[in-house]
Write an enzyme that holds these catalytic residues in place. Sequence first.
Site, PDB file in Angstrom:
ATOM      1  N   SER A  45      -8.878  52.270  94.049  1.00 10.36           N
ATOM      2  CA  SER A  45      -8.140  51.414  94.977  1.00 10.36           C
ATOM      3  C   SER A  45      -6.674  51.755  94.814  1.00 10.36           C
ATOM      4  CB  SER A  45      -8.355  49.942  94.594  1.00 10.36           C
ATOM      5  OG  SER A  45      -7.386  49.108  95.213  1.00 10.36           O
ATOM      6  N   TYR A  91      -9.611  42.696  88.772  1.00  8.94           N
ATOM      7  CA  TYR A  91      -9.844  43.807  89.708  1.00  8.94           C
ATOM      8  C   TYR A  91      -8.873  44.955  89.426  1.00  8.94           C
ATOM      9  CZ  TYR A  91     -10.441  46.152  94.243  1.00  8.94           C
ATOM     10  OH  TYR A  91     -10.695  47.068  95.245  1.00  8.94           O
TER      11      TYR A  91
END
Length: 266
Positions: free
Chosen positions: A154, A167
Amino acid sequence: MPLKNFSNEKIMRLKDKVAIVTGSSSGIGKAIIERFAAEGAKVAVNYLPGGPHEKEGLDLVSRLGECALAAPGDVSKRGDVERMIGDVVAKFGRLDIAINNAGMEIKKPFLEVTDDEWNKVMTVNLFGSYLVSQVAARQMVKQGPGGKLIFISSVHEDIPFPEYTAYCASKGGIRMMMRNLAMELAPYKINCNNIAPGAIATPINQAVLDDPQAKKNAISEIPWGRFGRPEEVASVAVFLAGDESEYVTGSTYYVDGGLTQQVTTY
Ligand code: BGC
């Protein structure tokens, strides 16, 4: 000298390569499976049994036919991962490409995060990527030189995202794991690379996509002026999975419409 072939005949960039993509019954993973199959690959579609995307996974496999295999299983369980990769090798004879795509996020202020929430995110995203990479790499080493490990990380492997600390920690961990593996697996000619998507229109972003104001705010931070499409991530995956990326290892490829290039304008 033979004439160069200028015909429009489609070049199959992944002809007969065998790939497993985790979390591939929806979103980015599904787009990768569809594109890889169109490029001539044999594909294993992984999804969580009993999970929200199980039916989509089964439909995808039956739509693709002989070139596809259903690989139900939990990426954070060694037994499941070994069984899935064993099934791939039993059906297709080898494994060339493993894509660590399965992932989840929980939005919560750091001061309120529970141990269970933290562990859930880290277990699926980071531990699952470790497991799949290790089992896949052992198979690749057994086969002889070559192989591709690709991680869908990401933009948050690098840039902070308040209220998504687990995350971000998992994605930052994936970044370092990938770079380490690139070093350790270089003697076996296994390429290891990350793709770091920005805001892509997939189920993980559904709440934002459904809220016009939140969507507008998100787009205002993306220089390209729109969300990305899963197919735009799949294009980079084709390059990293194919023979043309032979000399590429240890890198992160951003697919984010410029989101990472945060500009300060004041
Ligand atoms: C997250 C999304 C977020 C995007 C851009 C992704 O990794 O899963 O929730 O919109 O990054 O910030």
